[in-house]
Scaffold this motif. Structure first.
Motif, PDB file in Angstrom:
ATOM      1  N   UNK A  50       0.869  -1.208   0.056  1.00 48.47           N
ATOM      2  CA  UNK A  50       0.152   0.038   0.088  1.00 48.47           C
ATOM      3  C   UNK A  50       0.789   1.137  -0.088  1.00 48.47           C
ATOM      4  N   UNK A  51       0.216   2.585  -0.277  1.00 48.23           N
ATOM      5  CA  UNK A  51       0.976   3.623  -0.246  1.00 48.23           C
ATOM      6  C   UNK A  51       1.733   3.920   0.884  1.00 48.23           C
ATOM      7  N   UNK A  52       1.361   3.952   2.144  1.00 48.38           N
ATOM      8  CA  UNK A  52       1.950   4.138   3.361  1.00 48.38           C
ATOM      9  C   UNK A  52       3.277   3.262   3.448  1.00 48.38           C
ATOM     10  N   UNK A 133       1.782   1.919 -11.552  1.00 49.10           N
ATOM     11  CA  UNK A 133       1.200   2.553 -12.925  1.00 49.10           C
ATOM     12  C   UNK A 133       0.376   3.634 -12.295  1.00 49.10           C
ATOM     13  N   UNK A 134      -0.996   3.692 -12.741  1.00 48.81           N
ATOM     14  CA  UNK A 134      -1.925   4.278 -11.717  1.00 48.81           C
ATOM     15  C   UNK A 134      -2.813   3.636 -11.079  1.00 48.81           C
ATOM     16  N   UNK A 135      -3.775   3.964 -10.334  1.00 47.92           N
ATOM     17  CA  UNK A 135      -4.868   2.990  -9.885  1.00 47.92           C
ATOM     18  C   UNK A 135      -5.409   2.524 -10.738  1.00 47.92           C
ATOM     19  N   UNK A 136      -5.926   1.333 -10.451  1.00 47.94           N
ATOM     20  CA  UNK A 136      -6.500   0.191 -11.244  1.00 47.94           C
ATOM     21  C   UNK A 136      -5.960  -0.046 -12.534  1.00 47.94           C
ATOM     22  N   UNK A 137      -4.762  -0.129 -12.871  1.00 43.17           N
ATOM     23  CA  UNK A 137      -4.264  -0.246 -13.929  1.00 43.17           C
ATOM     24  C   UNK A 137      -3.449  -1.671 -14.234  1.00 43.17           C
ATOM     25  N   UNK A 163      -1.443   7.648  -8.326  1.00 43.74           N
ATOM     26  CA  UNK A 163      -2.851   8.264  -7.622  1.00 43.74           C
ATOM     27  C   UNK A 163      -2.425   8.016  -6.320  1.00 43.74           C
ATOM     28  N   UNK A 164      -2.053   6.970  -5.704  1.00 42.80           N
ATOM     29  CA  UNK A 164      -2.177   6.635  -4.446  1.00 42.80           C
ATOM     30  C   UNK A 164      -1.149   7.493  -3.693  1.00 42.80           C
ATOM     31  N   UNK A 168      -1.629  10.472  -0.732  1.00 47.00           N
ATOM     32  CA  UNK A 168      -1.109  10.575   0.546  1.00 47.00           C
ATOM     33  C   UNK A 168      -0.641  12.049   0.782  1.00 47.00           C
ATOM     34  N   UNK A 169      -0.607  12.756  -0.338  1.00 43.92           N
ATOM     35  CA  UNK A 169       0.024  14.374   0.005  1.00 43.92           C
ATOM     36  C   UNK A 169       1.299  14.549  -0.500  1.00 43.92           C
ATOM     37  N   UNK A 170       1.922  13.221  -1.207  1.00 45.12           N
ATOM     38  CA  UNK A 170       3.091  13.467  -1.572  1.00 45.12           C
ATOM     39  C   UNK A 170       3.123  14.061  -2.997  1.00 45.12           C
TER      40      UNK A 170
END
Length: 182
Positions: A50-52, A133-137, A163-164, A168-170
């Motif tokens: 995951x992103x975190x 990639x991007x979300x759902x890719x 996207x993720x 996260x604000x990154x």
């Protein structure tokens, strides 16, 4: 006649279950069409991250980021250089391999992708390879599985991708494709 109806329905259902899904290559299992969509699970032998968790690995210098977002409208010239139609933004420090996540990838792009990841991995062999990639890719799914099949043990699939990371604000920064070897 009606007593055979349940058996006929069962036979029809069984036949329908064996119809191949045209979105996947029957020989390789890679997704070859409709690349954007819900992906139920990671590729075989690859764990999702995951992103975190990606941010923690990036912040501690324990990640090699592999971006496979396609370069829409771009042209890859014979010398391997890309002419981009527009700016691409991605995760800072990522190596961008446009088009490497296709299910049926051009052989020259596949060689460039595998050679580039090999160079990145050789430079920092203890880092986790994080493919996105991007979300759902499905392109990141394909690329992660391609690296797993190439023998890399520490491959993670970052399904939310750029996207993720943004969520996260990154920051996302301008990207250029990974260079061809000289």
């Amino acid at each position: 006649m009606t007593r055979y109806l349940p058996f006929c329905l069962l036979a029809l259902a069984a036949g329908a279950a064996t119809v191949p899904d045209a979105r996947f290559d029957p020989q390789t299992g890679y997704r070859i069409a409709e690349y954007r969509g819900i992906i139920p699970e990671p590729p075989p032998g690859v764990r999702r991250i995951n992103a975190a968790a990606v941010a923690r690995l990036v912040d501690t210098g324990r990640a090699t980021l592999v971006d496979v977002v396609p370069a829409e409208g771009a042209v890859r010239e014979a010398n391997g250089r890309w002419r981009l139609a527009r700016e691409q933004r991605g995760i800072p420090g990522a190596a961008w391999f446009p088009e490497a996540g296709r299910g049926r990838v051009d052989p020259a792009i596949e060689r460039w992708f595998l050679a580039g990841v090999a160079r990145l991995h050789a430079a920092e062999p203890r880092r986790t390879l994080i493919v996105f990639c991007l979300a759902d890719c499905w392109m990141s799914w394909n690329a992660a599985w391609r690296l797993k099949r190439a023998g890399y043990a520490q491959v993670r699939w970052f399904a939310e991708g750029a996207d993720g990371w943004r969520d996260l604000g990154r920051p996302l920064v301008p990207m250029t494709p990974y260079p061809e070897p000289l």
